[in-house]
Design a protein around this motif. Sequence first.
Motif, PDB file in Angstrom:
ATOM      1  N   GLU A  43       0.832  -1.211   0.000  1.00  0.00           N
ATOM      2  CA  GLU A  43       0.000   0.000   0.000  1.00  0.00           C
ATOM      3  C   GLU A  43       0.861   1.252   0.000  1.00  0.00           C
ATOM      4  N   LYS A  44       1.910   1.256   0.793  1.00  0.00           N
ATOM      5  CA  LYS A  44       2.811   2.412   0.851  1.00  0.00           C
ATOM      6  C   LYS A  44       3.589   2.560  -0.446  1.00  0.00           C
ATOM      7  N   LYS A  45       4.028   1.441  -0.989  1.00  0.00           N
ATOM      8  CA  LYS A  45       4.885   1.480  -2.172  1.00  0.00           C
ATOM      9  C   LYS A  45       4.130   1.785  -3.460  1.00  0.00           C
ATOM     10  N   TYR A  46       2.843   1.387  -3.522  1.00  0.00           N
ATOM     11  CA  TYR A  46       2.097   1.529  -4.773  1.00  0.00           C
ATOM     12  C   TYR A  46       0.859   2.407  -4.645  1.00  0.00           C
ATOM     13  N   GLY A  47       0.832   3.319  -3.658  1.00  0.00           N
ATOM     14  CA  GLY A  47      -0.191   4.346  -3.591  1.00  0.00           C
ATOM     15  C   GLY A  47      -1.553   3.928  -3.087  1.00  0.00           C
ATOM     16  N   GLY A  48      -1.628   2.974  -2.201  1.00  0.00           N
ATOM     17  CA  GLY A  48      -2.903   2.590  -1.610  1.00  0.00           C
ATOM     18  C   GLY A  48      -3.291   1.162  -1.918  1.00  0.00           C
ATOM     19  N   ALA A  49      -4.483   0.793  -1.431  1.00  0.00           N
ATOM     20  CA  ALA A  49      -4.947  -0.589  -1.540  1.00  0.00           C
ATOM     21  C   ALA A  49      -5.162  -1.015  -2.990  1.00  0.00           C
ATOM     22  N   LEU A  50      -5.741  -0.126  -3.807  1.00  0.00           N
ATOM     23  CA  LEU A  50      -6.000  -0.483  -5.201  1.00  0.00           C
ATOM     24  C   LEU A  50      -4.699  -0.728  -5.958  1.00  0.00           C
ATOM     25  N   GLY A  51      -3.733   0.160  -5.790  1.00  0.00           N
ATOM     26  CA  GLY A  51      -2.428  -0.024  -6.445  1.00  0.00           C
ATOM     27  C   GLY A  51      -1.745  -1.293  -5.975  1.00  0.00           C
ATOM     28  N   ALA A  52      -1.820  -1.555  -4.681  1.00  0.00           N
ATOM     29  CA  ALA A  52      -1.199  -2.761  -4.120  1.00  0.00           C
ATOM     30  C   ALA A  52      -1.836  -4.016  -4.700  1.00  0.00           C
ATOM     31  N   MET A  53      -3.169  -4.026  -4.751  1.00  0.00           N
ATOM     32  CA  MET A  53      -3.872  -5.197  -5.271  1.00  0.00           C
ATOM     33  C   MET A  53      -3.606  -5.379  -6.766  1.00  0.00           C
ATOM     34  N   CYS A  54      -3.522  -4.289  -7.504  1.00  0.00           N
ATOM     35  CA  CYS A  54      -3.220  -4.371  -8.945  1.00  0.00           C
ATOM     36  C   CYS A  54      -1.829  -4.962  -9.180  1.00  0.00           C
ATOM     37  N   VAL A  55      -0.853  -4.509  -8.417  1.00  0.00           N
ATOM     38  CA  VAL A  55       0.510  -5.040  -8.563  1.00  0.00           C
ATOM     39  C   VAL A  55       0.538  -6.514  -8.193  1.00  0.00           C
ATOM     40  N   GLN A  56      -0.075  -6.863  -7.061  1.00  0.00           N
ATOM     41  CA  GLN A  56      -0.091  -8.261  -6.624  1.00  0.00           C
ATOM     42  C   GLN A  56      -0.747  -9.145  -7.681  1.00  0.00           C
ATOM     43  N   THR A  57      -1.896  -8.709  -8.210  1.00  0.00           N
ATOM     44  CA  THR A  57      -2.611  -9.495  -9.206  1.00  0.00           C
ATOM     45  C   THR A  57      -1.821  -9.586 -10.506  1.00  0.00           C
ATOM     46  N   LEU A  58      -1.215  -8.485 -10.927  1.00  0.00           N
ATOM     47  CA  LEU A  58      -0.414  -8.494 -12.147  1.00  0.00           C
ATOM     48  C   LEU A  58       0.777  -9.444 -12.023  1.00  0.00           C
ATOM     49  N   VAL A  59       1.434  -9.416 -10.877  1.00  0.00           N
ATOM     50  CA  VAL A  59       2.554 -10.343 -10.635  1.00  0.00           C
ATOM     51  C   VAL A  59       2.052 -11.781 -10.707  1.00  0.00           C
ATOM     52  N   ASP A  60       0.922 -12.062 -10.085  1.00  0.00           N
ATOM     53  CA  ASP A  60       0.367 -13.416 -10.111  1.00  0.00           C
ATOM     54  C   ASP A  60       0.016 -13.844 -11.538  1.00  0.00           C
ATOM     55  N   ILE A  61      -0.552 -12.947 -12.333  1.00  0.00           N
ATOM     56  CA  ILE A  61      -0.928 -13.270 -13.712  1.00  0.00           C
ATOM     57  C   ILE A  61       0.308 -13.529 -14.562  1.00  0.00           C
ATOM     58  N   VAL A  62       1.298 -12.648 -14.485  1.00  0.00           N
ATOM     59  CA  VAL A  62       2.527 -12.835 -15.277  1.00  0.00           C
ATOM     60  C   VAL A  62       3.224 -14.123 -14.856  1.00  0.00           C
ATOM     61  N   TYR A  63       3.258 -14.347 -13.570  1.00  0.00           N
ATOM     62  CA  TYR A  63       3.857 -15.566 -13.029  1.00  0.00           C
ATOM     63  C   TYR A  63       3.147 -16.799 -13.590  1.00  0.00           C
ATOM     64  N   GLY A  64       1.827 -16.769 -13.629  1.00  0.00           N
ATOM     65  CA  GLY A  64       1.047 -17.877 -14.176  1.00  0.00           C
ATOM     66  C   GLY A  64       1.313 -18.098 -15.650  1.00  0.00           C
ATOM     67  N   ILE A  65       1.412 -17.008 -16.408  1.00  0.00           N
ATOM     68  CA  ILE A  65       1.709 -17.127 -17.842  1.00  0.00           C
ATOM     69  C   ILE A  65       3.073 -17.778 -18.045  1.00  0.00           C
ATOM     70  N   ILE A  66       4.064 -17.307 -17.309  1.00  0.00           N
ATOM     71  CA  ILE A  66       5.421 -17.862 -17.444  1.00  0.00           C
ATOM     72  C   ILE A  66       5.424 -19.334 -17.062  1.00  0.00           C
ATOM     73  N   PHE A  67       4.779 -19.679 -15.961  1.00  0.00           N
ATOM     74  CA  PHE A  67       4.720 -21.088 -15.547  1.00  0.00           C
ATOM     75  C   PHE A  67       4.029 -21.936 -16.594  1.00  0.00           C
ATOM     76  N   GLY A  68       2.881 -21.461 -17.082  1.00  0.00           N
ATOM     77  CA  GLY A  68       2.119 -22.237 -18.059  1.00  0.00           C
ATOM     78  C   GLY A  68       2.855 -22.434 -19.369  1.00  0.00           C
ATOM     79  N   VAL A  69       3.408 -21.362 -19.908  1.00  0.00           N
ATOM     80  CA  VAL A  69       4.072 -21.433 -21.208  1.00  0.00           C
ATOM     81  C   VAL A  69       5.431 -22.132 -21.095  1.00  0.00           C
TER      82      VAL A  69
END
Length: 158
Positions: A43-69
């Motif tokens: 939250e501090k690093k990415y400007g609040g709860a929404l930014g934090a959740m977006c970063v966390q979700t984006l990391v999870d999605i990219v991670y999933g793509i890399i694992f899958g492919v």
Amino acid sequence: MKEIVKRALLGIAISLAIAQIITLIVSLCIHNGTYYPYYPILEKKYGGALGAMCVQTLVDIVYGIIFGVSTFIFSKDRWSLTRQTITHFLLITTSCLVGGWLAYWYPHKLSGVLIALAEYVVTYFIIWFCIYQSYKKSIEQINNRTNLMHSDQQAESE
């Protein structure tokens, strides 16, 4: 191309499910009645709860793509199992370390990186060893059946 998309989407689904389970486990372990969908420092690093959740979700999605492919690495028939494993290991470990850094999964210190790296190496080795043993057992069973069929054919021809 269809198979790439299929594996990427499956990787995303699995990654998001695992991330959800991990956040539930972490929240239960903290045991204060609060749900933690990401590390609070985000939250501090990415400007609040929404930014934090977006970063966390984006990391999870990219991670999933890399694992899958990345599973395509093991379909390269020209590569040895050692080369496939090392390539896959380096790709997955690099993505874990970068994703983990962005999502603050470990402290941003050399010791944090080294501990995370050690955890990934141990986890990767355990998973690889289990898969290897499973394949080895399957190959032995196939060989036994083939040998049995071959010996039956020899007995019939005599």
